[in-house]
Structure formats: C-alpha cells, structure tokens
Design a protein around this motif. Structure first.
Motif, short mmCIF file in Angstrom:
data_model
loop_
_atom_site.label_atom_id
_atom_site.label_comp_id
_atom_site.label_asym_id
_atom_site.label_seq_id
_atom_site.Cartn_x
_atom_site.Cartn_y
_atom_site.Cartn_z
N ALA A 96 0.83 -1.21 0.00
CA ALA A 96 0.00 0.00 0.00
C ALA A 96 0.86 1.25 0.00
O ALA A 96 0.59 2.23 -0.72
CB ALA A 96 -0.93 -0.01 1.21
N CYS A 97 1.94 1.23 0.79
CA CYS A 97 2.80 2.41 0.92
C CYS A 97 3.68 2.64 -0.30
O CYS A 97 4.20 3.74 -0.50
CB CYS A 97 3.67 2.29 2.17
SG CYS A 97 2.74 2.40 3.72
N THR A 98 3.86 1.62 -1.11
CA THR A 98 4.66 1.77 -2.33
C THR A 98 3.78 1.87 -3.57
O THR A 98 4.29 1.86 -4.70
CB THR A 98 5.65 0.59 -2.49
OG1 THR A 98 4.93 -0.65 -2.42
CG2 THR A 98 6.70 0.62 -1.40
N GLY A 99 2.45 1.95 -3.35
CA GLY A 99 1.53 2.14 -4.47
C GLY A 99 1.31 0.92 -5.34
O GLY A 99 0.79 1.04 -6.45
N LYS A 100 1.67 -0.27 -4.84
CA LYS A 100 1.50 -1.49 -5.64
C LYS A 100 0.16 -2.15 -5.30
O LYS A 100 0.08 -3.28 -4.83
CB LYS A 100 2.66 -2.44 -5.39
CG LYS A 100 4.01 -1.86 -5.81
CD LYS A 100 5.15 -2.84 -5.58
CE LYS A 100 6.48 -2.25 -6.05
NZ LYS A 100 7.61 -3.19 -5.84
N TRP A 101 -0.92 -1.41 -5.58
CA TRP A 101 -2.26 -1.86 -5.22
C TRP A 101 -2.68 -3.10 -5.98
O TRP A 101 -3.48 -3.91 -5.48
CB TRP A 101 -3.26 -0.73 -5.48
CG TRP A 101 -2.98 0.50 -4.67
CD1 TRP A 101 -2.38 1.64 -5.09
CD2 TRP A 101 -3.29 0.69 -3.28
NE1 TRP A 101 -2.27 2.54 -4.06
CE2 TRP A 101 -2.84 1.98 -2.94
CE3 TRP A 101 -3.92 -0.09 -2.30
CZ2 TRP A 101 -2.99 2.50 -1.66
CZ3 TRP A 101 -4.07 0.43 -1.03
CH2 TRP A 101 -3.60 1.71 -0.72
N LYS A 102 -2.14 -3.29 -7.17
CA LYS A 102 -2.54 -4.45 -7.97
C LYS A 102 -2.10 -5.77 -7.34
O LYS A 102 -2.63 -6.84 -7.68
CB LYS A 102 -1.98 -4.34 -9.39
CG LYS A 102 -0.47 -4.31 -9.48
CD LYS A 102 -0.01 -4.17 -10.91
CE LYS A 102 1.52 -4.10 -11.01
NZ LYS A 102 2.21 -5.25 -10.44
#
Length: 456
Positions: free
Chosen positions: A430-436
């Motif tokens: 979540a904190c690195t933006g890897k939502w997928k």
C-alpha cells in the motif's frame, strides 16, 4: 513432513479423471492396480518403503502433542489409527500411491502455538481442529480451496513453508536442551548434559544417514539414538518391558472436545491459519508427487486428486475425534514412488503397516524426546528449501517473507508468523503504491488481525 511444491494448478489440474472402464478386475476398480503395467510385488515393496520413510511420525507426533498434557500412550494409538484411516481412504478413493499422517508443522502449531503461546487447553484445541476439519471438508466438497490458496501471495506461501521448517528445527533443538532459556539473551546454548549429548548425536546420525540417501534415515536415526540413550540414562527401560502389546486405549483423549469460549475473533483467526497451512501442505505435496509418478496428463489433469483432497479432509476430521492433530499428504511418499509404486496398492500397504504398528506401542513409547530431535531438525532442513523460491530482488516481496519466517521462530508461533507476514505485505504494498498486488481477502484479513492484536 511436507514441503511447498506449489506451482499454480488450474481448476482443470485439480479435477478428477479416468472413468472406470468395462471388464476391469476387482483390484483395478478398488485400488487402480493394472496387472498389464504394474507388479504386485513392486507395489508392496513401494508401500513398505514409504512406511519406513515416514514412520518417524509415530515417535515424533506423540512426543510433541504430549507436551500439552495429553496421554502419550493414547496419542500413539491416535497417530497410528488416524494415519491408517486417512491412507486407506486415499487408497480406495483416489487409488494413488500416496500416504497421509499427522502434519509436521500443524502438530507443532497445536502444541506450541495454540496450547502454549495462545493459552488454549488441549481439549479446546481439539475442538478447533474438529471445526477446521469440517470447514476443510466443506471447501473441498465445493472446490473453493484454490480461491483461498491463491489469495495468499506466492512468496508468502514459500516463506510460510520455510518458516515452519525453521520453527520445527528450533523445537528439536529445544527439546534436546541444546538451546535453552538464558537471562539477558533469552536463548543460548545449553550445557552438555546426557540429554543434550543424545540430541546432538541424533541430529548428526540423522544428517549423515540422509546425506548417504539411506531409506528410512529419520526413523533409523531415532532408533539408533534411543539405543545410545540407554547407557546415557536418557532412555528408560521399564522392568519386564516387551516391544509388543495390545493397542493402547484412546479413552483419555477420544472426543474430549471443549467448546467453551469458542465464538471469538481469536479462534476464527486460528481456524483460518490452520486452513491456510493445511491447504498449502496438501495442494503443494499432491502436485509435487503427481509429477513424480508421471500421471499428469498432457492437459494438466491429475487423476483422482479431488478424491485425495477429500480423504485428507475426512482424515483430519477423524484425527480430531481420535485426539490427534491435522492430517496431510506426506512428501515421503516419493520414496515409494521411486521404488515403482503407481497404484492404491502402495497406499493400502502403508495403511496396513500403520495398523500393525498399533501392536508396537511399547517400542515407540520407549523413545525419549531427545532422540527425535534429529528427525525434527532434518525435517526443518528439507522444508527450508522453499526459501530459495522467494523473490529476494524485490524488497516489497522479500521483507514480508522475512518477517513471516523470523516471527514464527522468535514469537514461537506459526499463527503470529502468518499474521505479521500478511500485515507487513499489505502495508508495504500500500505504501509503495502497488495496489494491484493486493486483493480483498488480504485487506480484510489485515483488518481482522489488527483488531485481534488490539482487543484480543
């Protein structure tokens, strides 16, 4: 014992196959034995080889579970009987040359996580195992186990398997007093007591035998260590001892369920953790063994694997009633497959050996805990193999895997390892933006874990 051999099988891969043909013999219909391509002598030898390779569970499982206060003699009967039931079910239902017995890892989960770290008594823990077995039966029946399996990221699955191996090895070192509690450093090396010396000997003997590819090396290592323990005073030989007796009574542990305080978030998470490890063990081992037998079809179908999953689920439910821990398919079945076992005759032979072993309880109950340390450490060595599959080049994958493994050992809890592993995975993604890389199951689990830690 089992390792995580999981490749991502599709729904087709895990389907059943092979409709019975016309004119087949009774043995073919019951156990899948084809006299045109198989030899009865080979199948029986393969079954004996598999039993010898995995028979260490008859010594190790009662030793581990007895730390909860359960009757060790009754536990031996429960271990042998549940293994026989599950393996015979597999022989007739799946007709595959695999064997099943209480899981190394889930027996440690029962004894050291549920009963010690989490504070359940063994009666409550058996009730939880019963519920987990019933749930596993239902999800197997409705074929939803793959959905649960693949909601957990692949690298975490590898880390869970490796972490359990490290945890089991740590238990072996602790049981032999090689690792002891130390003020200031928490743990440290023990002194060279007879128990410690026997434990070191058991580990070295088991390692040497396994390195030399001796069949049944873990069981042989346990027997050698038990004999060495006699002059050391660790193995206690009762007066009038005989290696053969009538089966020990199951009465002290049979159906001793305690459902008090069962409806709680804490218990729900324990059941889920058991399910996750059980699914990893079963699917990964079945897929790996199927590759070794050469029965996988060109389209990826594995014949009768759904029946094998069902026998596992039924066996787990029966094991809880008998007083033993969760059943799984054993990777040691590969030893019998290597000898040429290809049908249910092999697993039927293993099941018969487990029944015969009920008469040998005095021999197995003579084995001291330190003598089993070699088997525990070597099982850990085998299970740590999956760590090489973890993607260490991506920190967002490597970090949660590391957290999973190290917290299992340091928190002395498989459940905590799974919880912290999933939590760290969700937060770092979540904190690195890897939502997928996330899914609804992971997010919901993370919320439940946090609530449990805050209010549990």
């Amino acid at each position: 014992m089992n390792t995580d051999n999981t490749t991502k099988p599709t729904a087709t891969t895990l389907g059943t196959s092979n409709q019975p043909g016309q004119g087949k013999s009774m043995l073919t219909k019951l156990l899948g034995f084809d006299p045109r391509t198989m030899k009865m002598r080979t199948e029986i030898i393969a079954g004996a080889t598999t039993f010898l390779t995995m028979s260490y569970i008859l010594a190790v499982n009662p030793t581990i579970l007895a730390t909860t206060g359960m009757d060790k003699a009754a536990l031996f009967t429960a271990t042998a009987l549940s293994s026989a039931i599950a393996t015979l079910l597999l022989a007739f239902m799946a007709k595959l040359p695999f064997a099943q017995a209480p899981s190394m890892g889930l027996n440690a989960f029962f004894a050291y996580t549920m009963c010690q770290a989490m504070g359940y008594n063994w009666q409550q823990s058996l009730a939880i195992l019963l519920i987990e077995g019933i749930v596993f039966l239902i999800i197997t029946l409705f074929n939803v186990r793959e959905l649960i399996l693949y909601s957990i990221p692949r690298n975490l699955r590898y880390a869970i398997s490796a972490g359990i191996g490290m945890f089991i090895a740590f238990i072996g070192l602790k049981n032999a007093d090689i690792i002891v509690a130390k003020q200031g450093t928490f743990v440290g090396l023990g002194t060279f007591t007879p128990t410690c010396i026997l434990g070191i000997t058991a580990i070295l003997v088991s390692g040497i035998l396994m390195a030399r590819n001796v069949k049944g090396s873990l069981f042989i290592g346990i027997i050698i260590a038990t004999i060495i323990g006699l002059p050391l005073g660790v193995t206690q030989l009762p007066q009038g001892w005989s290696p053969v007796s009538l089966p020990q009574s199951l009465d002290p542990i049979f159906c001793k369920f305690d459902f008090e305080g069962f409806l709680s978030l804490k218990t729900l998470l324990v059941v889920f953790s058991l399910l996750i490890v059980n699914i990893f063990d079963t699917v990964g081992t079945l897929v790996g063994l199927a590759d070794k037998t050469g029965i996988v079809k060109p389209d990826g179908t594995i014949p009768h694997v759904s029946e094998a999953m069902m026998s596992d689920a039924i066996g787990t439910t029966c094991a809880a009633a008998l007083g033993s821990s969760t059943i799984t398919t054993y990777i040691e079945s590969a030893s019998g497959i290597a000898e040429g076992g290809r049908s249910g005759v092999t697993s039927f032979t293993v099941g018969l050996f487990f029944i015969i072993s009920l008469l040998l309880s005095p021999l197995f109950l003579l084995i001291p805990g330190a003598a089993t340390s070699g088997a525990l450490v070597m099982v850990g060595v085998l299970m740590i193999e999956t760590v090489k599959k973890v993607d260490l080049s991506d920190v967002s994958e490597a970090f949660p895997a590391f957290i999973t493994m190290i917290t299992m050992v340091l928190c002395y809890s498989i459940a905590d390892g799974i919880c912290f592993g999933i939590l760290s995975y969700v937060f770092i993604k979540a904190c690195t933006g890897k939502w997928k890389d996330l899914n609804a199951t992971l997010v919901i689990l993370s919320i439940l874990f946090i609530i449990n830690f805050v209010y549990g």
